[in-house]
Design an enzyme around this catalytic site. Structure first.
Site, mmCIF file in Angstrom:
data_model
loop_
_atom_site.group_PDB
_atom_site.id
_atom_site.type_symbol
_atom_site.label_atom_id
_atom_site.label_comp_id
_atom_site.label_asym_id
_atom_site.label_seq_id
_atom_site.Cartn_x
_atom_site.Cartn_y
_atom_site.Cartn_z
ATOM 1 N N SER A 556 0.850 -1.193 0.000
ATOM 2 C CA SER A 556 0.000 0.000 0.000
ATOM 3 C C SER A 556 0.879 1.234 0.000
ATOM 4 O O SER A 556 2.023 1.198 0.475
ATOM 5 C CB SER A 556 -0.902 0.011 1.246
ATOM 6 O OG SER A 556 -1.557 1.249 1.383
ATOM 7 N N TYR A 569 -2.970 -0.767 10.516
ATOM 8 C CA TYR A 569 -2.962 -1.101 9.089
ATOM 9 C C TYR A 569 -1.648 -0.680 8.435
ATOM 10 O O TYR A 569 -0.984 -1.468 7.760
ATOM 11 C CB TYR A 569 -4.138 -0.420 8.398
ATOM 12 C CG TYR A 569 -4.177 -0.620 6.896
ATOM 13 C CD1 TYR A 569 -4.712 -1.772 6.330
ATOM 14 C CD2 TYR A 569 -3.682 0.358 6.038
ATOM 15 C CE1 TYR A 569 -4.743 -1.954 4.960
ATOM 16 C CE2 TYR A 569 -3.704 0.189 4.656
ATOM 17 C CZ TYR A 569 -4.239 -0.964 4.125
ATOM 18 O OH TYR A 569 -4.269 -1.138 2.763
#
Length: 679
Positions: A556, A569
């Protein structure tokens, strides 16, 4: 426009015959019908023949798969036939006999159908018929089995002369309904589609009954002590361990896709005392050995042998197999013969475990295995009433390296970038994973669709085209046992694994003070620990295969970009990002490349966003949830929303063959987020 009534009857008959494997094997055999139609040029009547074209399958034949020829021109070829030495020239002449556009390309058996004086003709490869055709005294057995209703035709390579031979046999035997072709199969005829089909089934079923009633009880001999099949669970576990090793052997010349079969037919054959002698004789029917090669590689150890000893012996046998195949080629090759296509086996037989078959794709590998099962049935039938006596090795070579066969291979389309590659994608039931699975299959790969949601995984696998392209597995990536089971499924379905995409994940969007230890552990268990476990299992398979491989992490932009309310996350994504670099450094010596992709928020189709992450992120930014994709787009340099397909494109860029010397790299797929630029 509806097909001519005779063509329609031909299609219906073909579907009935081709749907039963006792009658013929996949893409094996052909059928024809003759009739009169109006010539659109003269307005007069013209005699036509509709016949299954080259490469089609009787069970699924459509009108487009029929070649349509003018009978007057086809029969006139007899007058210009230059003889057996030049009979291959007649195949090109078939093109001058086509009616209109002609439909599918005529096959080598066109002459058989056109020259035999019958309205309907079937040429089939049933196991029972081939068993008699490949028996040492097949001519005598044909007479005993059928009397004068079915006539023996000695072996001849398919072609124009065989068509003349069968036409002469029919003319000389008006009482006959068909013939047994030595070393090959059967041909039947009739004045109607129903009569022809009835005659075909008469030959097949009469041969089956004859073999059952006249055959001895143990045609392959008694069971060898210690060679009986392992139990189902143990058998498949051992097969899963051996599969990557065997695939590496079958892929020395070029990568292959695999298929595993542990049917009773195979296991019983490999447990019998005579299987080494009979397997060494090779298959006989041209349809068989063109797919299975002239003979299999057979392990000569019992299933109780230690794994290390089994692997070492397979390596030794593979070396010998390659040497023997090269010698076979040298014995029979002529100056004009096509180059040797590869010396690796297409069939590998492991006593007590089963059969591994290989090909350029899953369907080819599966069909090769099905044909070897047919060959075992043929061998059993022949040995039951006589002895198995396949055609001469020189004749096998003439067909395997036939110029016409080579021309057919050259006409095949160029392989897609990911042909023969087997991919396993986690979190493939939705969103990015689903898009990646679709792109990989579109580019030629087989895909194992792994997802925690069984229903979603099965739905995607079905979308991808079913078992020859994709299989579904239920995987919780926090479970080592489920990951191992998923890889076992992969290697048994397709032979191995070449490409793994670590995509599974969840996202918990909370401020630091609201993030619990449980939140942290769950986030890291699924993404950091889960991708580590998947990569570890992937590396084990890839190293055993010796074919290199690709591991791709869907990380990501958050792996490098620091945003608020996202500690668990983003930290787990940073962990994944560094796994890429660590594994690239460690696995490079095995030819395994490890790379990563850093997407921005992919909202559309995302299971994560739909599961609450979208609402949380929207609240963080003070916008409505359905505006989140547009919000993300506006903060990028390109002002474009990132979609699942864009991430899938990046996966292909890494794995499709152009970036062969790239490993340890992350590609941003974020439409330009300056704060996430890699430094």
């Amino acid at each position: 426009m509806a097909p001519h009534h005779e063509a329609a009857a031909l299609l219906a008959r073909s579907h009935r015959l081709g749907s039963d494997p006792r009658n013929t094997n996949y893409a094996g055999g052909n059928a024809s019908a003759k009739g009169t139609d109006t010539d659109p040029v003269t307005g007069g009547e013209v005699e036509l023949m509709w016949v299954k074209g080259s490469g089609g399958d009787l069970g699924t034949l459509t009108e487009d798969g029929l070649a349509v020829l003018r009978l007057d021109r086809l029969r006139a070829l007899v007058d210009v036939y230059p003889g057996v030495a030049r009979e291959d020239e007649m195949v090109a002449a078939f093109d001058y006999c086509l009616h209109g556009r002609g439909g599918a390309a005529p096959s080598i058996d066109t002459a058989m159908h056109g020259l035999v004086d019958a309205v309907h003709v079937d040429h089939l490869h049933p196991d029972s018929g081939i068993a008699i055709a490949c028996a040492a005294d097949g001519e005598r057995l044909t007479a005993e089995c059928f009397g004068d209703r079915v006539v023996w035709v000695p072996w001849r390579r398919p072609g124009f002369q065989l068509g003349l031979d069968i036409a002469a046999v029919k003319a000389a035997n008006p009482q006959a309904v068909g013939c047994v072709l030595g070393g090959h199969g059967i041909t039947a005829w009739g004045s109607t589609a129903e009569e022809c089909e009835s005659n075909s089934l008469y030959i097949i079923h009469t041969a089956e009954t004859f073999l059952a009633e006249r055959g001895k009880a143990e045609p392959f001999g008694p069971v060898i002590e210690g060679y009986a099949a392992l139990g189902s669970t143990e058998r498949r576990e051992r097969a899963a361990v051996l599969a990557p090793v065997i695939r590496s052997l079958a892929s020395r010349d070029r990568p292959q896709t695999g298929h595993f079969t542990d049917s009773g037919v195979v296991l019983d054959f490999l447990a019998s005392a005579e299987h080494p002698r009979i397997a060494a004789l090779g298959t006989s029917c041209p349809d068989h050995f063109l797919r299975t090669k002239v003979r299999p590689l057979v392990l000569d150890l019992p299933p109780s042998a230690p794994l290390e000893e089994t692997v070492a012996r397979l390596e030794e046998l593979h070396i010998a197999y390659r040497e023997e195949y090269a010698a076979y080629y040298q014995r029979h090759a002529e100056p004009g013969s096509p180059a040797m296509r590869g010396a690796d086996p297409a069939i590998v037989l492991i006593p007590g475990v089963g059969m591994f078959s290989f090909g350029k794709d899953k369907q080819t590998a599966r069909v090769a295995g099905e044909f070897y099962v047919n060959a075992i049935n043929v061998m059993r039938g022949a040995e039951a009433v006589s002895s198995y006596a396949p055609i001469e090795e020189s004749e096998k070579f003439r067909i395997e390296y036939w110029a016409l066969e080579e021309a057919k291979l050259q006409r095949l389309p160029k392989p897609k970038p990911l042909a023969t590659r087997v991919a396993l994608v986690t979190g493939a039931g939705s969103g990015i994973g689903r898009a990646i699975a679709h792109r990989l299959v579109a580019e030629g790969a087989c895909v194992v669709v792994a997802d925690l949601n069984t229903e979603s995984a099965e739905k995607v696998a079905e979308e991808l085209g079913g078992a020859d392209r994709a299989v579904a597995v239920t995987v919780d990536v926090t479970s080592e046992e489920q990951i191992a089971a998923a890889f076992r499924t992969a290697v048994l379905a397709f032979g191995g694994v070449d490409l793994v995409v670590n995509n599974a994940g969840i996202s918990l969007s909370k401020p630091l003070l609201e993030t619990t230890a449980k939140d942290w552990d769950l986030q890291h268990d699924i993404m950091a620990r889960g991708s580590f476990l998947v990569s570890k299992q992937a590396a084990q398979v890839m190293i055993a295969q010796k074919l290199g491989g690709d591991i791709v992490y869907i990380a990501s932009k958050n792996a490098v970009f620091a945003g608020p309310h996202n500690i668990a996350y983003s930290a787990s994504k940073a962990n994944q990002a560094h796994q890429v670099r660590l594994l690239a450094a460690e696995l490079g010596e095995h030819g395994i490349r490890v790379n990563g992709i850093n997407p921005d928020g992919v909202v559309r189709g995302s299971g994560i966003f739909a599961g609450g992450w979208g609402a949380q992120r929207a609240a963080t930014y003070g916008i409505e949830e359905d505006k989140l994709g547009a919000f993300y787009a506006q903060r990028t340099l390109l002002k474009q929303e990132v979609l699942p397909e864009h991430v899938a494109n990046a996966v292909l860029a890494f794995t499709g063959g152009d970036l062969t010397h790239t490993t340890g790299l992350h590609i941003p797929v974020d439409a330009g987020v300056a704060a996430a630029f890699l430094r």
